[in-house]
Scaffold this motif. Structure first.
Motif, PDB file in Angstrom:
ATOM      1  N   GLY A  35      16.853  16.165 -41.727  1.00  0.00           N
ATOM      2  CA  GLY A  35      16.319  16.119 -40.375  1.00  0.00           C
ATOM      3  C   GLY A  35      16.318  17.458 -39.667  1.00  0.00           C
ATOM      4  N   ASN A  38      14.484  18.512 -36.259  1.00  0.00           N
ATOM      5  CA  ASN A  38      14.291  17.371 -35.372  1.00  0.00           C
ATOM      6  C   ASN A  38      15.324  17.376 -34.254  1.00  0.00           C
ATOM      7  OD1 ASN A  38      12.268  16.387 -37.020  1.00  0.00           O
ATOM      8  ND2 ASN A  38      13.457  14.697 -37.848  1.00  0.00           N
ATOM      9  N   TRP A 127      13.041  11.817 -35.109  1.00  0.00           N
ATOM     10  CA  TRP A 127      12.613  11.002 -36.241  1.00  0.00           C
ATOM     11  C   TRP A 127      11.663   9.932 -35.708  1.00  0.00           C
ATOM     12  CZ3 TRP A 127      13.324  11.577 -41.376  1.00  0.00           C
ATOM     13  CH2 TRP A 127      14.327  12.434 -41.815  1.00  0.00           C
ATOM     14  N   ASP A 128      10.669   9.555 -36.496  1.00  0.00           N
ATOM     15  CA  ASP A 128       9.617   8.634 -36.077  1.00  0.00           C
ATOM     16  C   ASP A 128      10.155   7.265 -35.631  1.00  0.00           C
ATOM     17  OD1 ASP A 128       6.846   7.964 -35.708  1.00  0.00           O
ATOM     18  OD2 ASP A 128       6.882   6.899 -37.632  1.00  0.00           O
ATOM     19  N   ALA A 154       8.633  11.034 -43.398  1.00  0.00           N
ATOM     20  CA  ALA A 154       8.718  11.390 -41.985  1.00  0.00           C
ATOM     21  C   ALA A 154       8.158  10.296 -41.077  1.00  0.00           C
ATOM     22  CB  ALA A 154       7.964  12.692 -41.725  1.00  0.00           C
TER      23      ALA A 154
END
Length: 168
Positions: A35, A38, A127-128, A154
């Motif tokens: 990550g 992010n 993060w999505d 992702a």
């Protein structure tokens, strides 16, 4: 729910009242590892012999310098992440929130922390999966969710939010 992942982690979202009277949440830009780049909550891997609560108290201090008493954190649920195209990323994350802590956030080797208004979460830089559950958790709702990431590792390709058991 999906099966238990061998990789158990924890994440915390600390909140405070900002100078403008709005509620803010402490998030951080991840500097290393999974990550990286992010914006994330504070947290990490649960070490052997640790409970999720012990791990999150340790991780908060390691990543931000803040000291949190275990009784000042509330467990808000569990979020499971499956990465079929990179299985070693799959993990189960116990989610905590809290608003009592000592100290001022400091940058660490892992995270550069900053406060964000809860009503202006940087979801496009997270993060999505966060857009599906984080606003609800910060509004006081418990979460129990399954997220499957696509081939790009992702983007969420499938997700399911379950009715969590109410807090006692």
């Amino acid at each position: 729910m999906s099966p238990v992942s061998p990789y158990q982690v924890c994440v915390a979202f600390l909140t405070r009242l900002g100078v403008d009277g709005r509620t803010e949440v402490l998030l951080g830009r991840k500097k290393t590892g999974l990550g990286s780049g992010n914006i994330v909550g504070l947290g990490g891997k649960i070490e052997p012999g640790e409970t999720a609560l012990q791990a999150i108290v340790r991780e908060i201090e390691e990543e931000s310098g803040l000291v949190v008493e275990p009784g000042d954190l509330t467990e808000m649920g569990l979020v499971k992440f499956a990465f079929p195209f990179r299985e070693n990323w799959s993990q189960d994350s116990t989610v905590f929130v809290g608003s009592r802590f000592a100290g001022e956030p400091q940058e660490s080797d892992e995270v550069s922390p900053d406060w964000f208004p809860v009503d202006e979460l940087p979801l496009g830089e997270m993060w999505d999966d966060a857009k599906y559950w984080l606003p609800a958790v910060l509004a006081g709702e418990r979460v129990l969710g399954d997220f499957v990431f696509g081939e790009d590792c992702a983007t969420v390709s499938e997700h399911e939010l379950h009715d969590p058991v109410p807090s006692p």
